[in-house]
Scaffold this motif. Structure first.
Motif, mmCIF file in Angstrom:
data_model
loop_
_atom_site.group_PDB
_atom_site.id
_atom_site.type_symbol
_atom_site.label_atom_id
_atom_site.label_comp_id
_atom_site.label_asym_id
_atom_site.label_seq_id
_atom_site.Cartn_x
_atom_site.Cartn_y
_atom_site.Cartn_z
ATOM 1 N N LYS A 2 30.642 -27.572 28.240
ATOM 2 C CA LYS A 2 29.527 -27.259 27.214
ATOM 3 C C LYS A 2 30.265 -28.519 25.969
ATOM 4 O O LYS A 2 30.952 -28.567 25.801
ATOM 5 C CB LYS A 2 29.528 -25.652 26.120
ATOM 6 C CG LYS A 2 28.472 -24.928 28.104
ATOM 7 C CD LYS A 2 29.198 -23.299 26.774
ATOM 8 C CE LYS A 2 30.481 -23.244 26.513
ATOM 9 N NZ LYS A 2 30.657 -21.677 25.742
ATOM 10 N N ASN A 3 28.799 -28.778 25.860
ATOM 11 C CA ASN A 3 28.823 -29.744 24.800
ATOM 12 C C ASN A 3 28.270 -29.084 22.860
ATOM 13 O O ASN A 3 27.195 -28.454 22.996
ATOM 14 C CB ASN A 3 26.780 -30.607 24.366
ATOM 15 C CG ASN A 3 26.783 -31.425 26.165
ATOM 16 O OD1 ASN A 3 28.117 -31.976 26.257
ATOM 17 N ND2 ASN A 3 25.786 -32.004 25.603
ATOM 18 N N TYR A 40 35.342 -27.611 24.664
ATOM 19 C CA TYR A 40 33.775 -28.403 24.731
ATOM 20 C C TYR A 40 33.429 -29.846 24.494
ATOM 21 O O TYR A 40 34.974 -30.495 24.261
ATOM 22 C CB TYR A 40 32.864 -27.447 23.153
ATOM 23 C CG TYR A 40 32.573 -26.627 22.908
ATOM 24 C CD1 TYR A 40 31.366 -25.793 23.576
ATOM 25 C CD2 TYR A 40 33.150 -25.194 22.523
ATOM 26 C CE1 TYR A 40 31.317 -24.771 23.381
ATOM 27 C CE2 TYR A 40 32.973 -24.081 22.838
ATOM 28 C CZ TYR A 40 31.665 -23.598 23.451
ATOM 29 O OH TYR A 40 31.495 -22.625 22.975
#
Ligand code: MSP
Length: 504
Positions: A2-3, A40
């Motif tokens: 995930k960003n 992340y």
């Protein structure tokens, strides 16, 4: 993966970096490092805001060309990011070509969407704040910030901000956590409910800035230019594919003084350009110095480079984030700084590490001792509480309760100190070596977990702690909290991690 995309404000280069700049950047770094250790893919942007009348004036005073001036001062901010050990993934300067393109692109889009028109501006302007003020907003002929204002009368392009009032209110309503803390959100809501006037977005009386496309007599208003930096980095105007993946930002961290620009103007520009809005803007408070407002004229500006030289980087990082509930104003006091270093870092954390490792170096042949799986309830509490702790930390970080997240980690440290006192391995040494080994194993394991959890706040000191166990980079992420220390691992002695500061 995930960003996660987080930004600091970009700093004006009219001045040298001070504690306020360091604070905003450190808060972002703490969150960025936390997210990155939590798996992340983090983008963390900081940089410098180099256009506008304020910067032009500062260059004139020094009798150098604005470009030479900004090159020089921007370097100081770049140096600050290095000295603070920031994990930023880019450093943007608004004088860069990529930013010029992105601003031109945004302007053209706003223009072709019909949100910009040409007219005349007449009114008050504060160069120090780079802000327009209504006559009714002035206090004793000055801006509410105390800055001087000048009367400006010039042709100007306007952005039709007044048309966005209702849409903004709907947006705030649908996104109750867009603006945090809550008290700040109410301020913004009241401001918008009070009615919005169209915003002058170009100036013609000076030249240091980005020229308006197709009308080069006009320079873009420095706040339109500056806010655009956040999308420049994401690829706006240069790489649409990148842009889709890298925008919107998850979090803009800003000081309370620049909240309106980020929560009213910025979302309105973005909506008008058909772009997605950032997920959150968090406004932190301001520091005073030993009870006094920080100002150049009072001569009490805190220089972050000197502070770090004197007290150490991780010590300053810890203090600034722990001292003040994030979002509130705070007072910087040297005696509080020394107190926290001595009690929370040297005594509480440093001593735990020192006591346990020294004891092991003498009594377990410098190795992680064998526990033989004989853990009692107390032991398991010490070594298995990391899951609950991590999930609490995640919640706190996601609400930007930074000081509380540190308190949470220090509860764990205090528990380990209590455990060592209760279990007294120095007594077990004489009559129950097996139990002594289990206790020491639990303590070492707890220290490993603490070392992992404090990485976002104290990257250097945590690294020394994790070096005791010879852990590699890939053994230091939050995922690794679940993998336990291997019995028999050699312990590597480290120097004192947090030296005490003698109080004069
Ligand atoms: N250039 C604009 C931001 C543009 S962002 C698109 C700007 N720059 S600034 O250099 O003046 O301020 C940067 C940050 O430093 C702001 O968030 C401001 O709140 C913060 N601080 C300045 N003085 C401060 C304190 N005394 N205490 C805490 N933060 C303070 O505004």
């Amino acid at each position: 993966m995930k960003n996660f995309y987080i930004t600091t404000p970009i700093y004006y280069v009219n001045d040298s970096p001070h504690i306020g700049h360091a604070y905003t950047s450190l808060c972002c770094d703490y969150i960025a490092r936390f997210k990155s250790l939590d798996g992340y893919d983090v983008r963390f942007l900081t940089g410098t805001d180099e256009h506008g009348q304020k910067v032009e004036n500062a260059a004139n005073i020094k009798q150098i060309k604005p470009k030479d001036f900004v090159d020089e001062v921007s370097e100081n901010f770049l140096k600050l990011t290095n000295v603070l050990n920031l994990s930023n993934t880019d450093f943007i300067r608004t004088t860069q070509e990529r930013h010029l393109k992105s601003c031109e692109h945004l302007w053209s889009k706003l223009f072709s969407n019909g949100h910009i028109y040409l007219d005349n501006y007449s009114g008050w302007y504060s160069v120090r704040d780079e802000t327009y003020f209504q006559e009714s907003e002035l206090i004793n002929g000055k801006a509410p910030t105390g800055a001087e204002v000048v009367w400006v009368e010039e042709p100007s392009y306007f952005f039709n901000l007044s048309k966005w009032q209702d849409k903004l209110l709907v947006f705030y309503n649908n996104n109750p956590e867009f603006i945090l803390p809550r008290s700040r959100r109410n301020e913004v809501l009241n401001f918008v409910k009070g009615g919005l006037k169209d915003l002058s977005i170009s100036r013609t009386s000076f030249s240091w800035g980005i020229k308006v496309p197709n009308d080069s007599k006009h320079i873009m208003y420095v706040w339109l230019d500056a806010l655009t930096n956040y999308i420049t980095y994401s690829g706006y105007g240069s790489n649409e594919n990148d842009f889709k993946n890298n925008w919107p930002a998850d979090l803009h961290v800003v000081g309370k003084d620049i909240l309106r620009f980020h929560t009213v103007y910025w979302p309105a520009f973005l909506m008008a350009a058909d772009l997605p809005l950032p997920k959150r803007v968090f406004a932190h408070g301001w520091w005073t110095n030993e009870g006094e407002k920080i100002s150049k004229s009072l001569g009490n500006v805190i220089n972050p480079f000197d502070l770090i030289d004197q007290y150490g980087l991780d010590q300053v990082r810890y203090f600034l984030l722990r001292e003040v509930p994030f979002g509130n104003d705070g007072d910087f006091s040297k005696s509080h700084l020394v107190q926290r270093i001595n009690s929370e870092l040297a005594n509480n954390l440093g001593n735990l590490v020192q006591r346990v490792t020294s004891f092991c170096l003498k009594n377990t042949m410098g190795k992680v001792p064998d526990h033989k799986d004989k853990f009692n309830k107390k032991d398991l509490e010490i070594i298995n509480s990391f899951e609950t702790e991590l999930s609490t930390l995640r919640k706190l970080i996601d609400k930007q309760k930074l000081d509380e997240s540190l308190k949470e980690i220090w509860i764990k440290i205090t528990k380990s100190n209590k455990y060592i006192d209760d279990q007294a391995p120095w007594n077990l040494k004489n009559d129950d070596i097996e139990r002594m080994n289990t206790v020491l194993y639990c303590l070492l394991e707890s220290i490993r977990q603490i070392g992992i959890l404090i990485q976002p706040i104290m990257p250097n000191s945590s690294s020394k702690i994790l070096d005791i166990f010879g852990l590699q980079a890939n053994q230091r992420s939050f995922k690794e909290l679940a993998s336990k220390l291997i019995v028999g691992t050699n312990l590597i002695k480290q120097d004192v991690i947090f030296p005490r500061i003698e109080i004069q």
